[in-house]
Design a protein around this motif. Structure first.
Motif, PDB file in Angstrom:
ATOM      1  N   THR A   1      37.492  42.135  38.423  1.00 49.24           N
ATOM      2  CA  THR A   1      37.925  40.923  39.144  1.00 49.24           C
ATOM      3  C   THR A   1      37.065  40.642  40.377  1.00 49.24           C
ATOM      4  OG1 THR A   1      40.189  41.275  38.388  1.00 49.24           O
ATOM      5  CG2 THR A   1      39.897  39.785  40.267  1.00 49.24           C
TER       6      THR A   1
ATOM      7  N   GLN B   1      38.662  31.694  43.942  1.00 51.40           N
ATOM      8  CA  GLN B   1      39.720  31.994  42.973  1.00 51.40           C
ATOM      9  C   GLN B   1      39.374  33.259  42.208  1.00 51.40           C
ATOM     10  OE1 GLN B   1      40.327  28.365  40.552  1.00 51.40           O
ATOM     11  NE2 GLN B   1      42.248  28.280  41.701  1.00 51.40           N
ATOM     12  N   ARG B   2      40.396  34.096  41.969  1.00 48.90           N
ATOM     13  CA  ARG B   2      40.111  35.331  41.227  1.00 48.90           C
ATOM     14  C   ARG B   2      39.721  35.020  39.782  1.00 48.90           C
ATOM     15  NH1 ARG B   2      46.146  38.107  40.821  1.00 48.90           N
ATOM     16  NH2 ARG B   2      47.301  36.290  41.567  1.00 48.90           N
ATOM     17  N   ALA B   3      38.733  35.754  39.293  1.00 51.30           N
ATOM     18  CA  ALA B   3      38.238  35.535  37.932  1.00 51.30           C
ATOM     19  C   ALA B   3      37.697  36.851  37.389  1.00 51.30           C
ATOM     20  CB  ALA B   3      37.135  34.482  37.937  1.00 51.30           C
ATOM     21  N   LEU B   4      37.539  36.912  36.062  1.00 45.76           N
ATOM     22  CA  LEU B   4      37.034  38.130  35.427  1.00 45.76           C
ATOM     23  C   LEU B   4      35.520  38.001  35.245  1.00 45.76           C
ATOM     24  CD1 LEU B   4      39.819  38.581  32.727  1.00 45.76           C
ATOM     25  CD2 LEU B   4      39.605  39.776  34.913  1.00 45.76           C
TER      26      LEU B   4
ATOM     27  N   LYS C   1      28.025  28.452  42.321  1.00 48.36           N
ATOM     28  CA  LYS C   1      29.361  28.797  42.799  1.00 48.36           C
ATOM     29  C   LYS C   1      29.271  29.934  43.804  1.00 48.36           C
ATOM     30  CE  LYS C   1      31.478  27.168  38.621  1.00 48.36           C
ATOM     31  NZ  LYS C   1      31.977  27.496  37.306  1.00 48.36           N
TER      32      LYS C   1
ATOM     33  N   SER D   1      42.171  41.075  43.437  1.00 47.96           N
ATOM     34  CA  SER D   1      43.300  40.346  42.879  1.00 47.96           C
ATOM     35  C   SER D   1      44.422  40.231  43.921  1.00 47.96           C
ATOM     36  CB  SER D   1      43.796  41.077  41.632  1.00 47.96           C
ATOM     37  OG  SER D   1      44.413  40.203  40.752  1.00 47.96           O
TER      38      SER D   1
ATOM     39  N   GLU E   1      47.284  32.877  47.374  1.00 50.20           N
ATOM     40  CA  GLU E   1      47.991  31.904  46.533  1.00 50.20           C
ATOM     41  C   GLU E   1      49.456  31.758  46.951  1.00 50.20           C
ATOM     42  OE1 GLU E   1      47.574  33.819  42.760  1.00 50.20           O
ATOM     43  OE2 GLU E   1      45.404  33.535  42.704  1.00 50.20           O
TER      44      GLU E   1
END
Lengths: 325, 197
Positions: B94, B100-103, B115, B154, B161
């Motif tokens: 992560t 924004q959290r992403a894999l 980005k 995360s 959030e």
């Protein structure tokens, strides 16, 4: 992963122009990158469509339009969806993980491939992966598999929760064809059953691109529920899921929608139960009768008879929660 | 010239016999040879990729297939981001993409261009740990530590959030990060501690 060409489409027309049978569109990539790594998907090239599609959610008096590139997270936080179509947000929130929801697009969600372990294990035969090679699940483990609508070719289920809510709410899929024409596919006709052609997941014409999803205005924003039963509380695919939506006049059911995930290769609408419930007064006994009608129509496989009891319970729970009784 | 023409004759005999021999090799052998060649010397499609990682701009050349995870670890030597399952099932990789959290294991590096990427290395402020890093230490939010960078990235996003209203909500919104040591209670405690601030 096999060698790949990589192209970027600046707009929708360009995306369709670039597309050929040997290339695949990529947006969120949460399913496709995995399929590429396992060499289940073997395109010669990828077309990045993240800049060619809308991320907007637009509501008017007739419907709501969700742009194909709208993220799954955006569906769960958009105020128009939360006010008028809360069932959608509820279904999306119980799917995947926050990371995946941030990445995955709305169109990608409904296009995701099934999660049958044999489909992903390239050392086994799978008719969906390679036509005519045989279905390993049919003689293997079918705990997670279908209980309705399957064929001797394939018994996999569709993994999306979003799609179950879309099926319940009579959505439509909007697309642009290879000849740049706008097409609309009713959601009920979008995903297809395996029959004799298990390699096909849906009815999207070859080289067409999904541009958005529309849902007609409805009165299902007060009485709704999405019940998802799975092996762990979160971040798992459904064994069985139920989307229930009721439009009530006092205690009388004016309109009802009932759909399930985890039961077939497509989100399954329980029309018989809907017909039975329409006009009835809300009470648990009626909901049980509706669930009886549903389970009478399913035909479990050797290892998933337990899904029938789960489904019965999930239907009664979802309807009870939706009716707030 | 004489020597040259002799060479040419020899060359002709050699090449023509080679080509004749080649014609007798079955197609299956040729296909095997191509397959083996592709396996040993994979043809690559190399693309210029500009990545902004932890506010630093990196100009790189990446294979079109490279994931962001592999580029971070192998090219940028930012090995804080971990490769767990490499299939989007564990959350060890992560990172934050545009906040924004992403894999990173399911993100192609070339698609992360333009980005802003933040990894675990970008969280601390100089020698001062990020509050979430400090909380993980204070609350025993880890044992072996392998999933920890992903958990912390995360967890930071979870707080940002606003998904910290209850233990149940934290657990739901942290379910994409698995911990095989089972440090979940410490992780939830760490998040509650930071969210309370």
């Amino acid at each position: 992963m096999r060698p790949l060409n990589f192209e970027r489409a600046t707009d929708l027309t360009a995306a369709v122009k670039l597309k050929t049978n040997t290339k695949q569109f990529i947006a969120g990539g949460t399913n496709l990158v995995d399929l590429l790594k396992k060499e289940i998907a073997q395109p010669e090239g990828l077309i990045d469509i993240t800049k060619s599609l809308s991320t907007a959610i637009v509501q008017d008096e007739k419907q709501i339009h969700i742009g194909a590139m709208c993220s799954n997270t955006a569906i769960t936080t958009n105020s128009a969806i939360l006010n008028a179509y809360p069932l959608l947000a509820k279904a999306v929130l119980v799917g995947a993980s926050p990371q995946i929801r941030n990445m995955a697009s709305a169109a990608g969600n409904i296009l995701q491939r099934n999660r049958c372990p044999y489909f992903y294990d390239t050392t086994t035969s799978c008719n969906k992966r390679q036509a005519g090679s045989g279905c390993s699940a049919l003689t293997g483990e079918q705990r997670m598999h279908a209980i309705i609508g399957y064929s001797t070719q394939c018994v996999a289920v569709h993994p999306s929760d979003f799609a179950v809510a879309l099926a319940a709410l009579d959505a439509s899929v909007l697309a642009q064809s290879a000849t740049q024409e706008k097409i609309t596919i009713p959601f009920a006709d979008f995903h297809v059953l395996p029959g004799e052609t298990p390699t096909l997941d849906n009815s999207l014409p070859e080289n067409a691109i999904i541009t958005g999803i529309t849902i007609p205005t409805n009165q299902f924003n007060s009485n709704y529920a999405y019940v998802k039963l799975r092996d762990r509380t979160s971040y798992a695919f459904a064994l069985v899921s139920v989307a229930a939506a009721l439009q009530l006049k006092g205690k009388k059911i004016v309109a009802v929608r009932l759909a399930s995930g985890g039961v077939a290769a497509k989100p399954w609408r329980w029309h018989v139960a809907e017909k039975f419930l329409k006009g009835k007064t809300v009470n648990v006994a009626q909901f049980k009768k509706a669930a009886d009608l549903v389970v009478a129509s399913v035909k479990p496989l050797e290892h998933n008879e337990f899904k029938v009891a789960l489904l019965h319970g999930a239907i009664v729970s979802a309807l009870t929660e939706a009716a707030k009784i | 010239m004489a020597e040259h023409s002799a060479n040419s004759r020899r060359h002709f005999l050699k090449t023509s016999s080679f080509l004749t021999a080649l014609a007798f090799i079955p197609n299956s052998v040729k296909a095997f040879y191509t397959e083996a060649k592709n396996y040993l010397f994979t043809p690559k499609n190399v693309l210029p990729v500009q990545l902004t990682v932890n506010k630093e701009i990196h100009k790189l050349k990446c294979d079109s297939r490279s994931t962001l995870l592999d580029v971070l670890r192998e090219k940028l030597k930012l090995t804080g981001t971990k490769k767990g399952c490499d299939h989007g099932q564990c959350g060890a990789c992560t990172v934050h993409i545009d906040g924004q959290r992403a894999l990173s294991c399911l993100t192609l590096a070339t698609m992360a261009e333009g980005k802003s990427i933040t990894t675990i290395e970008g969280l601390a402020n100089g020698n001062e740990l990020h509050p979430m890093q400090a909380a993980f230490i204070a609350c025993d939010g880890f044992q072996c530590g392998y999933c920890t960078p992903g958990q912390i990235m995360s967890a930071v996003a979870c707080v940002n959030e606003g998904h910290t209203n209850s233990v149940a909500e934290i657990k739901e919104f942290m379910s994409g990060n698995l911990c095989r040591c089972g440090a979940y209670n410490g992780i939830v405690e760490s998040i509650m501690k930071v969210a309370a601030k």
